[in-house]
Every structure is written in C-alpha cells, then in structure tokens.
Design a protein around this motif. Structure first.
Motif, PDB file in Angstrom:
ATOM      1  N   ARG A 204       0.847  -1.256   0.035  1.00  0.00           N
ATOM      2  CA  ARG A 204       0.062  -0.095  -0.101  1.00  0.00           C
ATOM      3  C   ARG A 204       0.917   1.237   0.081  1.00  0.00           C
ATOM      4  NH1 ARG A 204      -4.914   1.340   2.522  1.00  0.00           N
ATOM      5  NH2 ARG A 204      -5.518  -0.750   1.919  1.00  0.00           N
ATOM      6  N   LEU A 205       1.892   1.248   0.733  1.00  0.00           N
ATOM      7  CA  LEU A 205       2.715   2.245   0.788  1.00  0.00           C
ATOM      8  C   LEU A 205       3.538   2.611  -0.355  1.00  0.00           C
ATOM      9  CD1 LEU A 205       4.378   1.769   4.507  1.00  0.00           C
ATOM     10  CD2 LEU A 205       2.546   4.019   3.782  1.00  0.00           C
ATOM     11  N   ARG A 206       3.866   1.471  -1.308  1.00  0.00           N
ATOM     12  CA  ARG A 206       4.672   1.624  -2.423  1.00  0.00           C
ATOM     13  C   ARG A 206       3.508   2.277  -3.274  1.00  0.00           C
ATOM     14  NH1 ARG A 206       4.852  -3.805  -4.075  1.00  0.00           N
ATOM     15  NH2 ARG A 206       6.984  -4.194  -3.139  1.00  0.00           N
ATOM     16  N   GLU A 207       2.671   1.946  -3.469  1.00  0.00           N
ATOM     17  CA  GLU A 207       1.289   2.393  -4.399  1.00  0.00           C
ATOM     18  C   GLU A 207       1.252   3.931  -3.968  1.00  0.00           C
ATOM     19  OE1 GLU A 207      -2.063   0.074  -3.638  1.00  0.00           O
ATOM     20  OE2 GLU A 207      -1.362  -1.768  -4.777  1.00  0.00           O
ATOM     21  N   SER A 208       1.405   4.390  -2.920  1.00  0.00           N
ATOM     22  CA  SER A 208       1.173   5.705  -2.714  1.00  0.00           C
ATOM     23  C   SER A 208       2.453   6.493  -2.886  1.00  0.00           C
ATOM     24  CB  SER A 208       0.545   5.885  -1.227  1.00  0.00           C
ATOM     25  OG  SER A 208       1.538   5.501  -0.213  1.00  0.00           O
ATOM     26  N   TRP A 210       5.206   6.265  -1.009  1.00  0.00           N
ATOM     27  CA  TRP A 210       5.884   6.610  -0.043  1.00  0.00           C
ATOM     28  C   TRP A 210       7.395   6.485   0.050  1.00  0.00           C
ATOM     29  CZ3 TRP A 210       5.083   8.985   4.755  1.00  0.00           C
ATOM     30  CH2 TRP A 210       5.696   8.230   5.773  1.00  0.00           C
ATOM     31  N   PHE A 211       7.842   5.605  -0.921  1.00  0.00           N
ATOM     32  CA  PHE A 211       9.286   5.184  -0.645  1.00  0.00           C
ATOM     33  C   PHE A 211       9.933   6.036  -1.905  1.00  0.00           C
ATOM     34  CE2 PHE A 211       7.179   1.181   0.604  1.00  0.00           C
ATOM     35  CZ  PHE A 211       7.742   1.177   1.875  1.00  0.00           C
ATOM     36  N   THR A 213      14.192   7.989  -2.484  1.00  0.00           N
ATOM     37  CA  THR A 213      15.859   8.333  -2.491  1.00  0.00           C
ATOM     38  C   THR A 213      15.937   8.230  -0.783  1.00  0.00           C
ATOM     39  OG1 THR A 213      15.964   8.941  -4.505  1.00  0.00           O
ATOM     40  CG2 THR A 213      17.886   9.296  -2.857  1.00  0.00           C
ATOM     41  N   ASP A 214      15.365   9.132  -0.050  1.00  0.00           N
ATOM     42  CA  ASP A 214      15.499   9.013   1.384  1.00  0.00           C
ATOM     43  C   ASP A 214      14.780   8.188   2.123  1.00  0.00           C
ATOM     44  OD1 ASP A 214      16.811  11.641   0.553  1.00  0.00           O
ATOM     45  OD2 ASP A 214      14.992  12.946   0.662  1.00  0.00           O
ATOM     46  N   ARG A 215      13.740   7.373   1.308  1.00  0.00           N
ATOM     47  CA  ARG A 215      13.175   6.358   2.262  1.00  0.00           C
ATOM     48  C   ARG A 215      13.217   5.389   1.402  1.00  0.00           C
ATOM     49  NH1 ARG A 215       8.635   8.642   2.855  1.00  0.00           N
ATOM     50  NH2 ARG A 215       8.878   9.786   5.087  1.00  0.00           N
ATOM     51  N   PRO A 216      14.271   4.262   1.316  1.00  0.00           N
ATOM     52  CA  PRO A 216      14.086   3.290   0.403  1.00  0.00           C
ATOM     53  C   PRO A 216      13.246   2.115   0.929  1.00  0.00           C
ATOM     54  CG  PRO A 216      16.167   3.313   1.906  1.00  0.00           C
ATOM     55  CD  PRO A 216      15.355   4.493   1.922  1.00  0.00           C
ATOM     56  N   GLU A 217      12.865   1.400  -0.059  1.00  0.00           N
ATOM     57  CA  GLU A 217      11.903   0.358   0.423  1.00  0.00           C
ATOM     58  C   GLU A 217      12.697  -0.926   0.913  1.00  0.00           C
ATOM     59  OE1 GLU A 217       8.954  -2.748  -2.305  1.00  0.00           O
ATOM     60  OE2 GLU A 217       8.780  -0.415  -2.840  1.00  0.00           O
ATOM     61  N   PRO A 218      12.183  -1.088   1.941  1.00  0.00           N
ATOM     62  CA  PRO A 218      12.679  -2.505   2.512  1.00  0.00           C
ATOM     63  C   PRO A 218      12.383  -3.760   1.938  1.00  0.00           C
ATOM     64  CG  PRO A 218      11.043  -1.723   3.810  1.00  0.00           C
ATOM     65  CD  PRO A 218      10.858  -0.901   2.710  1.00  0.00           C
TER      66      PRO A 218
END
Length: 577
Positions: A204-208, A210-211, A213-218
């Motif tokens: 869900r966060l990816r779709e919005s 959220w991730f 350069t400053d907050r990489p997707e884990p």
C-alpha cells in the motif's frame, strides 16, 4: 510406561527401495504426500496471496494512517517464542517501513496473564500510544477492546488462535482462523500473520509513493529468520506455506544474514548457523527464548531479537541460557512431584482416568506447560498442570494427544459448567486457562467427562511413525547430510524415522543423571554404529541381544571428526510392531 505401536508409512515389510540419498528423499517426500520433490520447499513467489487474508485492508488502512500521521504504535505481544519473534518482527518491520514511533510491551505471565487485557490497555494509554497492534493474541480480548474505545485508542489485532462465538470489536482483525477468511494456510503462526501484514502494508505504501531516495523500500524477506524461528517454535503444522517461510528463513541464517539475536542464541546453544535446521530452532533456540517468558519477562527475549549489536545480543543470549538452565531444574522438580501423584493413584488401585489434571502448591506457573507435556508423553493422556495464580485462582497449561481437541474439550466444560473457568484459549494440542477459586475438583471431574466424550474411557494406543527399514548401504554420513537439509521437517511433515532390528554390541548409561542410553549396534549385514537414546536410560535391561530400534540419522561432530550416529526414539522387542 504406555505401550507404543510402531506404524510404518506406508505399511510394508521390505526395506525402502532406494540406492542413493536423492532417491531416498524422493521416497520420503512421497510418504508425506508430495509427488514432486520440488514441493518440499517451494520458493517465496508461490506463497499464498496476502489479499486472501480477511481484515487485511482495514488493518493496513489504520496503520498507514498511523505511519503518515507520525502516531505512536505500541506492539503488544505474547510471552512465548512465537509472540517474541512476532513482536520483534513487527517493531523492526514497521521501522523499516518508515514508522518513527514504534515500541513494544509484553504482558507479564505472572501479573497480567495472557494477552491484551484492560490493564494492559490502560498501560498503553499511559505510554501515549495511539494504536495498539497485537501479536499472537487479541482474538478473545473483548473487555480490553471496550476499554480501548473508552480511552480513544485504536486496536489492530493480529492473531492465529481459534476465536470464540463472537469476535472482539477491534478496528481490524487479521486472523486466518476467523469466520469468513479464505486464507488457505490455517496453520500460520502469529509471526507469520505479522509478516503478511507487513507485506500488505509495504504494498500500500509503495502504491502511494511513500518510498524514494530518502526512504528506500525495505526487503522484508531479510526478516524471515524471525518468521522461521517463531513458526518452528510454535509447533504449527508445516503445511506448504509454512515450509516456504521456514525454509527461506533458514537459508538466510545459513548465509549469515540473520539478526544478531538469532545468531547469538545459536551460539550459546552450541549450534552452527551455517548448518542450522528447523530442529536447531525447535530444540535449542526456542527453549532459551521461551525461558524469559516462563521465569521472568519476555521483554529480554524481544530486546535480544531487536538489537543490532552482536556483543549486546550475546550478553542477552547468555542471560537467556542461564534462565533456561534454571527452568530445567524447576521442571525436573515439578515433574518428579507430578509423577509421585500419579504413582499414588496407581498404588491406590485406581486406573488412570482418560484425562489428567494435576496441581502443585509450589509449582511454577511458567513451567506448568512443560510438565504437562512431559506427563502427556509418558502416560498418553491429555494433561493440564495447574499452578497457584494468587487470590485462590489456579492457572493451568494443558497439552493434548492426537484425537482430542483440547480447546474444544475446555469449551465443552465451560458451556456445561459455567462459573468454573475465568478465561481459556488455545489450539487443538495446547491450551491455557484460569480457574476461579475452589473450582479445581469440579473442573477435574468435568474435564475427564469432556475427554470421554471425544475419546472414550481409554485413549487410543499411541503410535510412532516410521518410514520403514533403511537399506544398510544407506546408513552413511552422506545420507545423514542429505536428510539434514532435505526439510524443513516438523509437525505434519515429520523428520524421517526408520526402524529395523539391530544387534546390541554394547549398552551403558550416560549423562549426569544417567538418564540416557549409549549404544553400539550392528544392523543386518552392516558395520557397528554408535547410537544414543536420550531419556531412555530406564530401558537398559531391554538393551541386549536383538532389539527393534526406531531411529533418526544424525552426524556426531567431535574434535573436528564427523561420524554417523543414530538418534534412537524408541527401543522395542524385535517382534513389536
């Protein structure tokens, strides 16, 4: 001791038809219902879809709001290894996803009891929590939900225990065993439910957006060491989905990619992470982690799994190891007292009832479940061991046998004898409950009747499963190595056992308490092999001449030298089948 029947699967007299370890594994997988060997440990891409978990959308909605609004999320876990690994996974995973205000609380077994209670909700409110996320509990916490609403707290429940007649009024419930949930793996452990929640939340966060350069997707797969440990520790069925989670987690442990706490716990247990198996988790790591929740507070175990400092992790693992040694000493004393009670029943001329309820005035609450398990194994009776919970109440922990659903039996008692039980919950094979003051004797009578309803007066003869006779040419280190990594093995996907008649060359008692049987045996047409039978020292008189052994293959490492060893699970007369 209860008689045990050896059951070969499939039923056949001839040795297993295999010439090489790979052929043997294919045969063993077929015995477990797999025609394709690749299905023993399929890849992550074939996990059951997260969308099939009922309640997931509402849970993700609330947690996305909390993360984006920088609200405080408090993880409330259980005090066993599943709860500890699930709590650590939830804290680590939420932080990985960008939540900045995440903490945890594990209720005390002794002062709070199991799960989310009104008192725990009030403590959460006092800590400034906006959202409570339960792990491995909450499905029966009706009063706690009401208190949370009064205080203005949101509650997201993640659990896997069986629900009662009504669900609690939480903001969201994710539990594969709740009504209306089509998730195919009903045996998902509490830590597994958390893993799925984190995966859905990441999506869900990816779709919005959220991730970035400053907050990489884990990569959440890097946390599968915790999922594997909790799943094995909770002894849930290793169905296809759970085998994937466990096998993938073990891969990461062997590659040195486990968290510092898991590596430290393996170290203090004397296990090599590069060769870690599900058995290492179940028999060596899990007991040390569980010791914190049994004797003190599970927060120590969670902190051990949360730290990234190897030295700090090792120091906490050493504390857990010391607690486990203390737990074993307490357990031994309680077990002796419990067996003395049973011996007195037999000496009085009474046959054992179909279900056992025992109480010791000085028994330890944290060890009663282990005592119940030991007595269940020895006498093949569903057993509940009670300890003093204070104010006249008794807290019991029960273990069952195949064929008896323990939670249903306790529910049967509660429906027909209301007022005896203050609280209960659990699974088919394990459950916990609290009795109101003065209710032990009526509960004992009612429980025996509940067992009779399901099993009759005499429980069925216990069986030990065997895959058959192993050809002598496969009694090798190469075969033992192939079986070690051929799993993961566990509940409902059992580690391979074999049986055959061996000639005993030597038998002696070993161990500080001389409880173990050390053997040298010769198979038909084969060379002498070392064998060890843990806890079977009382069978020393039978260990001569020809005996039938039910055994597993193991590798004994000593001073850099490896040799084949049999782990003997049962020693019987040659004609006993």
């Amino acid at each position: 001791m209860t008689a045990i029947r050896i059951r070969r699967v499939p039923d056949q007299d001839a040795p297993i038809q295999a010439r090489h370890p790979d052929e043997l594994l294919s045969v063993l997988y077929a015995h477990r219902g797999l025609s394709d060997p690749a299905e023993a440990a399929p890849g992550l891409g074939t996990l059951a879809p997260v969308t099939s978990l009922h309640g997931m959308e509402a849970a993700v909605d609330r947690l996305v709001e909390a993360i984006r609004s920088d609200q405080s999320i408090l993880v409330v876990g259980d005090y066993d290894a599943d709860g500890a690994t699930g709590s650590a996974l939830a804290v680590r995973g939420l932080r990985d996803l960008g939540a900045r205000r995440v903490s945890f609380l594990v209720p005390s077994r002794f002062s709070n009891g199991y799960g989310l209670s009104p008192a725990v909700v009030e403590a959460a409110c006092g800590q400034g929590a906006d959202v409570i996320l339960t792990v491995d509990n909450g499905i029966s916490s009706h009063a706690a939900m009401a208190r949370a609403r009064e205080l203005g707290l949101s509650v997201v429940v993640t659990d896997h225990h069986l629900p009662g007649d009504a669900l609690p009024e939480a903001d969201a419930i994710v539990n594969p065993n709740q009504p209306g949930c089509d998730f195919p793996s009903k045996h998902l452990a509490g830590v597994g439910v958390v893993f799925y929640l984190l995966a859905a939340l990441r999506g869900r966060l990816r779709e919005s957006g959220w991730f970035g350069t400053d907050r990489p997707e884990p990569n959440l797969a890097e946390r599968l060491d915790l999922v594997a440990l909790g799943t094995v520790a909770d002894v849930v069925s290793l169905d296809r989905n759970n085998r994937i989670l466990v096998e993938q987690g073990l891969r990461r442990v062997r590659a040195g990619r486990a968290c510092a706490g898991v590596l430290a716990l393996l170290q203090v247990a004397g296990r090599d992470p590069a060769r870690a198996t599900a058995a290492d988790f179940g028999f060596f790591v899990a007991p040390r982690l569980n010791a914190a929740g049994r004797l003190t507070e599970m927060s120590l175990g969670v902190e051990c799994l949360l730290t990234d400092d190897p030295d700090r992790a090792l120091a906490m693992a050493q504390q857990l190891d010391a607690l486990n040694r203390e737990r074993r000493a307490i357990e031994g004393t309680m077990k002796e007292a419990a067996e003395a009670v049973l011996d007195a029943l037999i000496l009085d001329g009474e046959s054992l009832p179909p279900g056992l309820c025992l109480f010791g005035e000085d028994w330890h609450q944290g060890v009663s479940g282990i005592v119940a398990a030991r007595l269940r194994e020895r006498y093949h009776r569903p057993t509940i061991a009670f300890a003093d919970a204070g104010d006249g109440r008794l807290r019991g922990s029960g273990r069952s046998i195949e064929g008896l659903h323990l939670r249903d039996a306790i529910d049967w008692v509660d429906r027909r004898h209301p007022g005896l039980i203050e609280y209960f919950g659990g699974h088919a094979m394990a459950a916990g409950l609290t009795l109101r003051p003065g209710c032990l004797e009526p509960f004992r009578d009612a429980f025996v009747e509940a067992v009779r309803v399901q099993l009759g007066d005499i429980p069925p003869t216990p069986e030990i499963r065997s895959d058959g006779a192993l050809p002598a040419e496969l009694l090798t280190l190469e075969t033992a190595e192939a079986l070690r990594f051929g799993g993961p093995w566990g509940k409902d996907f059992p580690e391979p056992r074999f049986d055959d008649v061996f000639e005993v060359v030597e038998a002696r008692l070993v161990g500080d308490d001389r409880r173990h049987l050390k053997l040298r045996v010769a198979p038909p047409g084969g060379a002498v092999i070392e064998a060890i039978a843990f806890g079977l020292g009382e069978r020393i008189e039978a260990a001569h001449g020809a005996v039938r052994l039910v055994y597993r293959l193991d590798i004994n490492s000593y001073r850099g030298r490896q040799s084949l060893q049999l782990l003997v699970d049962h020693l019987a007369d040659p004609v006993e089948m």
